[in-house]
Structure formats: C-alpha cells, structure tokens
Scaffold this motif. Structure first.
Motif, PDB file in Angstrom:
ATOM      1  N   MET A  31       1.027  -0.808   0.025  1.00 17.26           N
ATOM      2  CA  MET A  31       0.282   0.008   0.064  1.00 17.26           C
ATOM      3  C   MET A  31       0.460   1.022   0.194  1.00 17.26           C
ATOM      4  N   THR A  32       0.562   2.337  -0.556  1.00 16.70           N
ATOM      5  CA  THR A  32       0.675   3.522  -0.360  1.00 16.70           C
ATOM      6  C   THR A  32       0.424   4.378   0.688  1.00 16.70           C
ATOM      7  N   SER A  33       1.950   5.446   0.677  1.00 16.40           N
ATOM      8  CA  SER A  33       1.578   6.031   2.308  1.00 16.40           C
ATOM      9  C   SER A  33      -0.046   6.880   2.001  1.00 16.40           C
ATOM     10  N   ILE A  34      -0.324   6.736   0.681  1.00 14.60           N
ATOM     11  CA  ILE A  34      -1.867   7.425   0.366  1.00 14.60           C
ATOM     12  C   ILE A  34      -3.048   7.049   0.993  1.00 14.60           C
ATOM     13  N   GLU A  35      -2.674   5.318   0.466  1.00 16.51           N
ATOM     14  CA  GLU A  35      -3.685   4.681   0.366  1.00 16.51           C
ATOM     15  C   GLU A  35      -3.868   4.488   2.100  1.00 16.51           C
ATOM     16  N   ILE A  36      -2.792   4.327   2.530  1.00 21.72           N
ATOM     17  CA  ILE A  36      -2.573   4.502   4.289  1.00 21.72           C
ATOM     18  C   ILE A  36      -3.530   5.085   5.290  1.00 21.72           C
ATOM     19  N   ALA A  37      -2.829   6.492   4.662  1.00 23.62           N
ATOM     20  CA  ALA A  37      -3.447   7.555   5.175  1.00 23.62           C
ATOM     21  C   ALA A  37      -5.322   7.584   5.322  1.00 23.62           C
ATOM     22  N   ASN A  38      -6.040   7.159   4.158  1.00 19.74           N
ATOM     23  CA  ASN A  38      -6.716   7.273   3.837  1.00 19.74           C
ATOM     24  C   ASN A  38      -7.405   6.610   4.604  1.00 19.74           C
ATOM     25  N   THR A  39      -6.925   5.392   4.394  1.00 20.60           N
ATOM     26  CA  THR A  39      -7.413   3.504   5.568  1.00 20.60           C
ATOM     27  C   THR A  39      -7.562   3.818   6.901  1.00 20.60           C
ATOM     28  N   ILE A  40      -6.574   5.279   7.533  1.00 20.51           N
ATOM     29  CA  ILE A  40      -6.293   5.412   9.379  1.00 20.51           C
ATOM     30  C   ILE A  40      -7.571   6.527   8.914  1.00 20.51           C
ATOM     31  N   LEU A  41      -8.005   7.089   8.172  1.00 24.03           N
ATOM     32  CA  LEU A  41      -9.370   8.371   8.159  1.00 24.03           C
ATOM     33  C   LEU A  41     -10.322   7.867   8.108  1.00 24.03           C
ATOM     34  N   ALA A  42     -10.372   6.348   7.320  1.00 22.09           N
ATOM     35  CA  ALA A  42     -12.248   6.103   7.071  1.00 22.09           C
ATOM     36  C   ALA A  42     -11.942   5.147   8.554  1.00 22.09           C
ATOM     37  N   GLN A  43     -11.489   4.439   9.011  1.00 27.26           N
ATOM     38  CA  GLN A  43     -11.252   3.914  10.838  1.00 27.26           C
ATOM     39  C   GLN A  43     -11.549   5.117  11.982  1.00 27.26           C
ATOM     40  N   LEU A  44     -10.916   6.197  11.451  1.00 29.24           N
ATOM     41  CA  LEU A  44     -11.753   6.914  12.620  1.00 29.24           C
ATOM     42  C   LEU A  44     -12.850   8.038  12.495  1.00 29.24           C
ATOM     43  N   GLY A  45     -13.211   7.522  11.369  1.00 28.77           N
ATOM     44  CA  GLY A  45     -14.793   8.131  10.861  1.00 28.77           C
ATOM     45  C   GLY A  45     -15.377   8.229   9.505  1.00 28.77           C
ATOM     46  N   GLY A  46     -14.048   8.503   8.866  1.00 28.70           N
ATOM     47  CA  GLY A  46     -13.935   9.197   7.949  1.00 28.70           C
ATOM     48  C   GLY A  46     -14.681  11.197   7.708  1.00 28.70           C
ATOM     49  N   ASN A  47     -15.853  11.530   6.853  1.00 29.33           N
ATOM     50  CA  ASN A  47     -16.370  12.771   7.553  1.00 29.33           C
ATOM     51  C   ASN A  47     -16.786  13.163   7.861  1.00 29.33           C
ATOM     52  N   ARG A  48     -17.348  12.125   8.426  1.00 26.39           N
ATOM     53  CA  ARG A  48     -18.285  12.396  10.107  1.00 26.39           C
ATOM     54  C   ARG A  48     -17.321  12.397  11.357  1.00 26.39           C
ATOM     55  N   PHE A  49     -16.395  12.044  10.836  1.00 24.37           N
ATOM     56  CA  PHE A  49     -15.183  12.492  11.844  1.00 24.37           C
ATOM     57  C   PHE A  49     -14.449  13.923  11.747  1.00 24.37           C
ATOM     58  N   ILE A  50     -14.363  14.088  10.311  1.00 22.22           N
ATOM     59  CA  ILE A  50     -13.992  15.416  10.237  1.00 22.22           C
ATOM     60  C   ILE A  50     -15.144  16.966  10.440  1.00 22.22           C
ATOM     61  N   ALA A  51     -16.339  16.169  10.441  1.00 19.01           N
ATOM     62  CA  ALA A  51     -17.180  17.559  11.069  1.00 19.01           C
ATOM     63  C   ALA A  51     -17.030  17.068  12.387  1.00 19.01           C
ATOM     64  N   MET A  52     -17.381  16.406  12.496  1.00 22.06           N
ATOM     65  CA  MET A  52     -17.239  16.440  14.567  1.00 22.06           C
ATOM     66  C   MET A  52     -16.363  17.378  15.060  1.00 22.06           C
ATOM     67  N   THR A  53     -15.407  16.654  14.627  1.00 20.28           N
ATOM     68  CA  THR A  53     -14.099  16.909  14.970  1.00 20.28           C
ATOM     69  C   THR A  53     -13.386  18.382  14.765  1.00 20.28           C
ATOM     70  N   GLY A  54     -14.011  19.051  13.596  1.00 18.87           N
ATOM     71  CA  GLY A  54     -12.854  20.091  12.717  1.00 18.87           C
ATOM     72  C   GLY A  54     -11.723  19.656  12.919  1.00 18.87           C
ATOM     73  N   ALA A  55     -10.382  17.847  12.366  1.00 17.97           N
ATOM     74  CA  ALA A  55      -9.800  18.292  11.773  1.00 17.97           C
ATOM     75  C   ALA A  55      -9.991  18.567  10.217  1.00 17.97           C
ATOM     76  N   LYS A  56      -7.898  18.796   9.738  1.00 16.00           N
ATOM     77  CA  LYS A  56      -7.779  19.737   8.747  1.00 16.00           C
ATOM     78  C   LYS A  56      -6.282  19.471   8.485  1.00 16.00           C
ATOM     79  N   ASN A  57      -5.500  20.080   7.657  1.00 14.86           N
ATOM     80  CA  ASN A  57      -4.687  19.929   7.396  1.00 14.86           C
ATOM     81  C   ASN A  57      -4.066  18.269   7.506  1.00 14.86           C
ATOM     82  N   PHE A  58      -4.757  17.579   7.543  1.00 12.91           N
ATOM     83  CA  PHE A  58      -4.134  16.136   6.785  1.00 12.91           C
ATOM     84  C   PHE A  58      -2.489  15.781   5.823  1.00 12.91           C
ATOM     85  N   LEU A  59      -2.202  15.244   6.669  1.00 12.62           N
ATOM     86  CA  LEU A  59      -0.939  15.106   5.985  1.00 12.62           C
ATOM     87  C   LEU A  59      -0.191  13.317   6.199  1.00 12.62           C
ATOM     88  N   ALA A  60      -0.322  12.870   4.518  1.00 11.71           N
ATOM     89  CA  ALA A  60       0.413  11.262   4.671  1.00 11.71           C
ATOM     90  C   ALA A  60       1.447  11.038   5.046  1.00 11.71           C
TER      91      ALA A  60
END
Length: 103
Positions: A1-30
């Motif tokens: 897996m590439t680093s982008i795929e790993i980062a996307n998988t981790i974001l999905a495991q955290l909750g994806g778009n719902r996670f972003i909306a609930m926490t205000g997370a930003k400036n994502f970096l793989a």
C-alpha cells in the motif's frame, strides 16, 4: 500500500467525513506510513491543549499515536499510545482529546 492509501484507510477507521465534521480536523498529511492532522486551536476545545494528532502504522500492523501541543515555534509531545488496534482508534482518539468521533 502507498502512504496515501494508508492515510485514507486510517481516516476511514477514525470515521471519515463524520470524524472531520465532529472534530474540526484539518491540514491532513500522509506520513510514511500514517496520517497527521491538526485540531482546532480554540482555548479549552481539545483536552490538554492538543493541536496535532499523528497515527503511524507499525510493522506489527498496529498503530502508534502521538499527540502534540503546538504554540508558535514550540512543540510539546503530550502523550504517546502504542500497540493500538484499528478498532480502538476512535476510542483512543476520544480518550486522548476529549472529542467524540461520531454522534
């Protein structure tokens, strides 16, 4: 897996778009391999003033989580959790930051 795929998988495991909306997370970096994100810097919004959250995939297929408090040029490591399994990511995030990942 590439680093982008790993980062996307981790974001999905955290909750994806719902996670972003609930926490205000930003400036994502793989990371190689992992994910780094920033949390809002509003006073008392996040437990212990945490402003950066890093999740790194280990060779044992578990995660190491580091939380940072960053103010200007000063960076202070707040906490490190090792051997976190994918199904524990959301609960560990909530434990460390005080923020819910879903309703």
């Amino acid at each position: 897996m590439t680093s982008i795929e790993i980062a996307n998988t981790i974001l999905a495991q955290l909750g994806g778009n719902r996670f972003i909306a609930m926490t205000g997370a930003k400036n994502f970096l793989a990371l190689t391999p992992g994910l780094q994100l920033d949390l809002p810097k509003k006073a008392h919004f996040v437990k212990n003033g945490i402003t950066r959250f890093c999740v790194e995939l280990t060779p044992a297929d578990t995660y190491t989580i580091k939380t940072w408090k960053i103010r200007g040029m000063n960076a202070q490591l707040v906490d490190t959790q090792e051997n976190v399994y994918c199904d524990e990511l959301q609960s560990v995030f909530t434990e460390l930051t005080g923020l819910d990942t879903h309703l």
